[in-house]
Design a protein around this motif. Structure first.
Motif, PDB file in Angstrom:
ATOM      1  N   ARG A 182       0.826  -1.211   0.000  1.00 34.73           N
ATOM      2  CA  ARG A 182       0.000   0.000   0.000  1.00 34.73           C
ATOM      3  C   ARG A 182       0.859   1.258   0.000  1.00 34.73           C
ATOM      4  O   ARG A 182       0.379   2.332  -0.336  1.00 34.73           O
ATOM      5  CB  ARG A 182      -0.955   0.009   1.196  1.00 34.73           C
ATOM      6  N   GLN A 183       2.138   1.114   0.371  1.00 34.54           N
ATOM      7  CA  GLN A 183       3.029   2.276   0.380  1.00 34.54           C
ATOM      8  C   GLN A 183       3.657   2.514  -0.994  1.00 34.54           C
ATOM      9  O   GLN A 183       4.225   3.562  -1.244  1.00 34.54           O
ATOM     10  CB  GLN A 183       4.113   2.074   1.444  1.00 34.54           C
ATOM     11  N   ALA A 184       3.559   1.536  -1.880  1.00 35.17           N
ATOM     12  CA  ALA A 184       4.161   1.654  -3.211  1.00 35.17           C
ATOM     13  C   ALA A 184       3.272   2.495  -4.132  1.00 35.17           C
ATOM     14  O   ALA A 184       2.067   2.632  -3.918  1.00 35.17           O
ATOM     15  CB  ALA A 184       4.377   0.261  -3.810  1.00 35.17           C
ATOM     16  N   TRP A 185       3.905   3.037  -5.178  1.00 37.94           N
ATOM     17  CA  TRP A 185       3.232   3.856  -6.175  1.00 37.94           C
ATOM     18  C   TRP A 185       3.362   3.178  -7.534  1.00 37.94           C
ATOM     19  O   TRP A 185       4.438   2.690  -7.882  1.00 37.94           O
ATOM     20  CB  TRP A 185       3.861   5.243  -6.242  1.00 37.94           C
ATOM     21  N   LEU A 186       2.291   3.196  -8.315  1.00 31.88           N
ATOM     22  CA  LEU A 186       2.288   2.628  -9.657  1.00 31.88           C
ATOM     23  C   LEU A 186       2.639   3.738 -10.642  1.00 31.88           C
ATOM     24  O   LEU A 186       1.988   4.786 -10.672  1.00 31.88           O
ATOM     25  CB  LEU A 186       0.905   2.053  -9.966  1.00 31.88           C
ATOM     26  N   PHE A 187       3.680   3.504 -11.445  1.00 35.25           N
ATOM     27  CA  PHE A 187       4.105   4.470 -12.457  1.00 35.25           C
ATOM     28  C   PHE A 187       3.505   4.046 -13.800  1.00 35.25           C
ATOM     29  O   PHE A 187       3.891   3.020 -14.343  1.00 35.25           O
ATOM     30  CB  PHE A 187       5.637   4.523 -12.527  1.00 35.25           C
ATOM     31  N   GLN A 188       2.565   4.843 -14.310  1.00 34.04           N
ATOM     32  CA  GLN A 188       1.867   4.541 -15.552  1.00 34.04           C
ATOM     33  C   GLN A 188       2.407   5.472 -16.632  1.00 34.04           C
ATOM     34  O   GLN A 188       2.159   6.679 -16.608  1.00 34.04           O
ATOM     35  CB  GLN A 188       0.356   4.744 -15.377  1.00 34.04           C
ATOM     36  N   PHE A 189       3.148   4.893 -17.590  1.00 33.51           N
ATOM     37  CA  PHE A 189       3.796   5.679 -18.648  1.00 33.51           C
ATOM     38  C   PHE A 189       2.772   6.294 -19.579  1.00 33.51           C
ATOM     39  O   PHE A 189       1.817   5.649 -19.989  1.00 33.51           O
ATOM     40  CB  PHE A 189       4.763   4.779 -19.433  1.00 33.51           C
ATOM     41  N   HIS A 190       2.969   7.571 -19.924  1.00 30.50           N
ATOM     42  CA  HIS A 190       2.121   8.260 -20.904  1.00 30.50           C
ATOM     43  C   HIS A 190       2.910   8.389 -22.198  1.00 30.50           C
ATOM     44  O   HIS A 190       4.012   8.916 -22.201  1.00 30.50           O
ATOM     45  CB  HIS A 190       1.735   9.660 -20.419  1.00 30.50           C
ATOM     46  N   GLU A 191       2.307   7.927 -23.301  1.00 27.09           N
ATOM     47  CA  GLU A 191       2.973   8.034 -24.606  1.00 27.09           C
ATOM     48  C   GLU A 191       3.036   9.487 -25.043  1.00 27.09           C
ATOM     49  O   GLU A 191       2.153  10.251 -24.821  1.00 27.09           O
ATOM     50  CB  GLU A 191       2.177   7.238 -25.662  1.00 27.09           C
TER      51      GLU A 191
END
Length: 143
Positions: free
Chosen positions: A134-143
């Motif tokens: 729950r402390q982690a962050w998801l990095f979602q790449f934007h094209e």
């Protein structure tokens, strides 16, 4: 070498809460998608030492601190580039965003949700718990 490629990302908690900066020197908060261009888009740039700087596109401000690093210090937009270390979490594109340079007061500190019960939910430095997804962050790449 940073663990993510340089580029623009949405940085999220698993429940669709996105890291958000609503004004240049305001607190960094988490909100559902706002629809405001750039407010929830972050340029991640790797440094030679393996750390990254994270800059908000809309306000040209970095995720940083206003004061010395300590537990519960709220995180805000700053004009100065501020370095963070990314520690790989269990999921492929998830990372703990950690204050580099080792322990502060015996504990490593990570970007996490503030314990304050305020809306919008602010972010703060919290003791790193590498086993807590729950402390982690998801990095979602934007094209």
């Amino acid at each position: 070498m940073a663990p993510v490629n340089n580029g623009v990302y949405a940085i999220a908690k698993p429940d669709e809460q996105l890291l958000t900066l609503q004004a240049a020197k305001e607190f960094v908060v988490v909100l559902t998608p706002t629809g405001e261009p750039g407010e929830q888009e972050w340029e991640v740039t790797g440094r030679d030492n393996g750390n990254v700087v994270i800059r908000n596109l809309r306000h040209d401000a970095y995720i940083g601190l206003d004061g010395p690093p300590e537990v519960d210090r709220q995180v805000r937009g700053t004009t100065e580039a501020f370095e963070w270390a990314l520690y790989q979490a269990a999921d492929r594109f998830s990372f703990h965003v950690v204050l580099p340079g080792g322990p502060v007061g015996g504990r490593e500190l990570a970007l996490d949700l503030s314990v304050l019960d305020i809306f919008p939910q602010r972010t703060a430095l919290r003791p790193l718990e590498v086993q807590d997804q729950r402390q982690a962050w998801l990095f979602q790449f934007h094209e």
